[in-house]
Structure formats: C-alpha cells, structure tokens
Design a protein around this motif. Structure first.
Motif, PDB file in Angstrom:
ATOM      1  N   ARG A 164       0.831  -1.207   0.000  1.00  0.00           N
ATOM      2  CA  ARG A 164       0.000   0.000   0.000  1.00  0.00           C
ATOM      3  C   ARG A 164       0.861   1.251   0.000  1.00  0.00           C
ATOM      4  O   ARG A 164       0.559   2.241  -0.655  1.00  0.00           O
ATOM      5  N   ALA A 165       1.948   1.204   0.768  1.00  0.00           N
ATOM      6  CA  ALA A 165       2.928   2.289   0.806  1.00  0.00           C
ATOM      7  C   ALA A 165       4.237   1.705   1.289  1.00  0.00           C
ATOM      8  O   ALA A 165       4.254   0.742   2.061  1.00  0.00           O
ATOM      9  N   CYS A 166       5.337   2.282   0.831  1.00  0.00           N
ATOM     10  CA  CYS A 166       6.660   1.811   1.216  1.00  0.00           C
ATOM     11  C   CYS A 166       7.395   2.937   1.928  1.00  0.00           C
ATOM     12  O   CYS A 166       7.496   4.054   1.400  1.00  0.00           O
ATOM     13  N   LEU A 167       7.890   2.654   3.119  1.00  0.00           N
ATOM     14  CA  LEU A 167       8.630   3.629   3.912  1.00  0.00           C
ATOM     15  C   LEU A 167      10.083   3.195   4.027  1.00  0.00           C
ATOM     16  O   LEU A 167      10.365   2.024   4.289  1.00  0.00           O
ATOM     17  N   VAL A 168      10.999   4.143   3.855  1.00  0.00           N
ATOM     18  CA  VAL A 168      12.427   3.860   3.946  1.00  0.00           C
ATOM     19  C   VAL A 168      13.082   4.908   4.834  1.00  0.00           C
ATOM     20  O   VAL A 168      13.140   6.076   4.462  1.00  0.00           O
ATOM     21  N   PRO A 169      13.547   4.528   6.030  1.00  0.00           N
ATOM     22  CA  PRO A 169      14.253   5.497   6.875  1.00  0.00           C
ATOM     23  C   PRO A 169      15.479   6.042   6.158  1.00  0.00           C
ATOM     24  O   PRO A 169      16.145   5.327   5.406  1.00  0.00           O
ATOM     25  N   GLY A 170      15.788   7.314   6.403  1.00  0.00           N
ATOM     26  CA  GLY A 170      16.910   7.937   5.710  1.00  0.00           C
ATOM     27  C   GLY A 170      18.043   8.384   6.598  1.00  0.00           C
ATOM     28  O   GLY A 170      19.014   8.966   6.114  1.00  0.00           O
ATOM     29  N   ALA A 171      17.949   8.096   7.904  1.00  0.00           N
ATOM     30  CA  ALA A 171      18.986   8.541   8.832  1.00  0.00           C
ATOM     31  C   ALA A 171      20.329   7.933   8.458  1.00  0.00           C
ATOM     32  O   ALA A 171      20.419   6.773   8.044  1.00  0.00           O
ATOM     33  N   GLU A 172      21.399   8.709   8.624  1.00  0.00           N
ATOM     34  CA  GLU A 172      22.723   8.255   8.224  1.00  0.00           C
ATOM     35  C   GLU A 172      23.281   7.224   9.193  1.00  0.00           C
ATOM     36  O   GLU A 172      23.788   6.177   8.792  1.00  0.00           O
ATOM     37  N   LEU A 173      23.215   7.497  10.482  1.00  0.00           N
ATOM     38  CA  LEU A 173      23.757   6.584  11.486  1.00  0.00           C
ATOM     39  C   LEU A 173      22.765   5.458  11.765  1.00  0.00           C
ATOM     40  O   LEU A 173      21.548   5.680  11.794  1.00  0.00           O
ATOM     41  N   LEU A 174      23.274   4.256  11.998  1.00  0.00           N
ATOM     42  CA  LEU A 174      22.406   3.129  12.293  1.00  0.00           C
ATOM     43  C   LEU A 174      21.620   3.351  13.577  1.00  0.00           C
ATOM     44  O   LEU A 174      20.445   2.971  13.672  1.00  0.00           O
TER      45      LEU A 174
END
Length: 432
Positions: free
Chosen positions: A136-146
C-alpha cells in the motif's frame, strides 16, 4: 540447543557502550557479521544467535524505546518490516504472496535499508510509486547513522500503530529487530534464513513462523514453539501424464547462482548422468549466462551428448505452467544449492522431484519437505534409479494420502496470511 552462533567478544562489547556513538559502532559490527557466513564452520551449521538476542531488551532500554501498549493481532493494519526486497529470490516472493492475500487492505512495507541501497527515486520507475512487492505504501528510513535509523524505524512504527508486524529482516539486521521489540505483542518473526544465523529467532515475539521445513525442524528441536507456514504455491491441476513415446522429459528451474560452483559434484555431473540415459531431454527454466552455458557445452561435448538435448527455455513467469507446457515427467532440483520454492511448486503440480545433495552436507542445508513427492540423491550415480522412481510415480495411480498432504500444504500459507491457526507438523520428523 544445537546450531548456536556464539559471539562472546561482541556480546561483551555492548557492556562497554556508554554513548550513542558507542551504540552505533556496536550496531555496525553486528550488521557486518554476514560477511563471515559462507565459511564452513557457519554456513549450514549455525542458526541461533541466542547471546546477541539476549541483548535486545537491554539495547532497547539503553535507547529508551518504550514498550507499546499490547493490542490484539489482526490484519486491519499490517506492516511488513524488512531490510529490503529483491526482484529475484524466494524472500521477495513470500512478501508478494502475503500482500496479495491481504487485499483489499494490503500492507505497508517498512524497509530499514541498513546497507543504504534504496532511494525513493527508484519508485519513479514503477507505475504507482510503489515497489514491485505491491504494498500500500513503502517507507524507507533515511537517517545516516544506524543508531538513528533504529529510532526512526521505531517512530514510524509508533506513528503507524500496526495491528500486525511481519518481521522479515535480513539475518543480522539489528535495526529491524530492535525497533520491533517494543511492539512484540503483534510481531511475528518470519524465519526464512535456514542456512545461516538470524537475529530474533530466539526472542519471545508473538509468533515464530518458519517457511522452510528444515529450518522448522531445527527451531522445533530448539524449543522455540514455531509454526510451519510453508510457502505459497498454486494448487493447480496436476501436469497430465503424457502418452508413452520413448522420451523422458526432465525439468529444472532456478537462479543461475544455484547451479554454480562445486560441492562433492558439479551441476554438469548431474546433467551428464541424466542425459547419458537414452531418450532423456532436460529443460532448463530460468535465466543463464555465458559462463554457465560454456561449462555445460564443454561437459556435454566431452561426454558425446548432443547439445540440443539440454534445452534452455529462458525465464518463464510460472513454473507450473511451464512444466505443463513441456510435459515434464520429473523435476531435477538445482545443485549444489537447491530451491525450496521451485521444489514445492513442482510437487504441487504433481511432478516428482529429485533433490541432489551430498551425504556430508551441513545439516541445515539438507532439503526436507513434509510432502511425499520427492526423493533425495546422494550422487549422480543415483539418478537413473531416481528417474525410474519418478516415471513409476507419474504413471501409477494417485494415492489418496498424497493428495490430502498436497492440499494441506497448499492451505498452510493461506492460513498464515489470514492469521488462522496452523496445523502441527508430524512429531516423528527430526533432523539428523
């Protein structure tokens, strides 16, 4: 517990973490562990990272990831939490099949992307700004540090408030496991990494779900109270037996990497053994490359076998449909790495399956299935007897118990997707 993957030095390293930077360095070491997994001591012999799993509640407390209120699991708002999906391979197919069964509500995919491979711009090539999975929707975190990515993933889940989380992360994705832990009352750990260690396998999530039978037997032996969901496969009409014409048609299917390399034997050794039998023809379903084709040409030429008896069909969207189109009498699984999904689809289509393997294979690599329509091969020398068995099975009357077993296997994945209880597996089945 067998198949443990101890990491005492790494497990002790967490105790020294004092700051967010320390935690990020620890996370980075964990996510790099799969670089070691192809070594003989690990691949097929280690499955449970119990020591690292035991750290997860402490890490969640360290990062102040507060437990979320318990709620009843349902398919009202499903999230598939994963590392990423690839267009080829069983992992992505499992997610696709789940989402297809969750319609019309579907599911959100939340991809931790710990290796930083994804961009939202990738979706511009898709007709609906979604990935090929069909979410339905795809979310991808973008933070640099784990360490930031853990918090970002956790906050996305808190905002989404899923009623069911299917945790399908890569084996050492500590970001996904950590972020999922506070939601554990609605988290189902989907254990697909049956050859290598996997974080989260020993944690008390709401459910532990195995999609391959070998993995399921190992997890059941370990006392993890797993359920066996199997994989989706169409319960299509069986491939019709052909009128005897003197030819025995064998099919195989899989990604080209499953046929590469050498264990005790090579794939070419099985091909030569199959085609040395008069009247046989082998249909290879799937993409190949020049290196693979060159090796096969050399082996067939050396054995004096006509090249046109090994037929390269290329990619086909449906294995059962192609087995029917070719009138397959037997299915020869890939080697040195077998394919659980394709083996299942062949059996579900009524085509007997021959699975090459080595007697000294690691226990977690050895193929197992609760279905009766397959037979193991220990060497190319076993192939002739295996083909006789397959031919007899194809031409003989169908056993009622076999038909019932196939129907039950077909229903498992549907029941898993729907959230219905799954039938237990035979208690007498054990790993060697």
């Amino acid at each position: 517990m067998r198949f443990l993957y101890p990491q005492p030095e790494l497990e002790q390293a967490f105790a020294a973490a004092r700051t967010a930077d320390d935690m990020d360095a620890f996370l980075a070491r964990v996510v790099r562990l799969p670089e070691q997994f192809r070594t003989p001591d690990i691949y097929g012999r280690r499955l449970f990272a119990r020591g690292l799993d035991a750290l997860v509640p402490r890490m969640a407390a360290f990062m102040q990831l507060r437990d979320q209120p318990a709620r009843e699991r349902s398919n009202a708002n499903v999230c598939i939490l994963a590392t990423r999906f690839y267009p080829t391979g069983g992992h992505g197919r499992i997610a696709q099949e789940l989402i297809a069964r969750l319609q019309p509500a579907g599911a959100v995919t939340l991809l931790t992307d710990i290796y930083r491979e994804l961009r939202y711009a990738d979706f511009f090539n898709q007709p609906t700004n979604r990935s090929f999975i069909g979410e339905r929707a795809c979310l991808v975190p973008g933070a640099e540090l784990l360490v930031e990515r853990v918090l970002e993933t956790y906050m996305m889940l808190a905002a989404m408030r899923p009623t069911r989380i299917l945790l399908m992360s890569h084996p050492m994705d500590l970001v996904a496991v950590l972020a999922a832990w506070p939601f554990r009352d609605v988290v189902e750990f989907v254990h697909h990494a049956d050859h290598v260690p996997a974080l989260g396998a020993t944690l008390p999530f709401a459910a532990h779900v195995d999609v391959t039978y070998t993995c399921h037997l190992a997890c059941r032996e370990a006392g993890l109270d797993p359920t066996y969901a199997g994989m989706a496969a169409p319960l299509a009409p069986p491939v019709a037996a052909r009128a005897p014409d003197g030819e025995l048609r064998i099919a195989t299917c899989g990604s080209v990497h499953k046929y590469r390399g050498q264990a005790r034997h090579r794939w070419a050794d099985y091909v030569v053994a199959a085609l040395s039998r008069p009247g046989t023809r082998l249909f290879h379903i799937g993409e190949t490359d020049e290196a693979f084709r060159s090796e096969l040409v050399a082996a067939l030429t050396a054995a004096g076998i006509a090249l046109d008896r090994y037929v390269l069909t290329g990619y086909r969207p449906s294995l059962p449909a192609e087995l029917a189109a070719q009138g397959a009498d037997a299915y020869l699984a890939s080697y040195p790495e077998t394919g659980a999904k394709s083996n299942l689809e062949a059996m579900m289509a009524g085509v007997p399956v021959l699975v090459p393997g080595d007697d000294d294979q690691p226990p977690l690599v050895r193929y197992r299935s609760p279905l009766p329509g397959w037979r193991p091969l220990s060497s190319p020398g076993d192939l002739n007897a295996g083909l006789d068995w397959a031919r007899a099975r194809r031409t003989g009357p169908q056993d009622a118990a076999d038909i019932a077993a196939v129907a039950q296997e077909a229903a498992r994945f549907d029941d898993f997707a729907a959230g219905r209880p799954l039938a237990p597996t035979p208690r007498e089945d054990r790993l060697a």
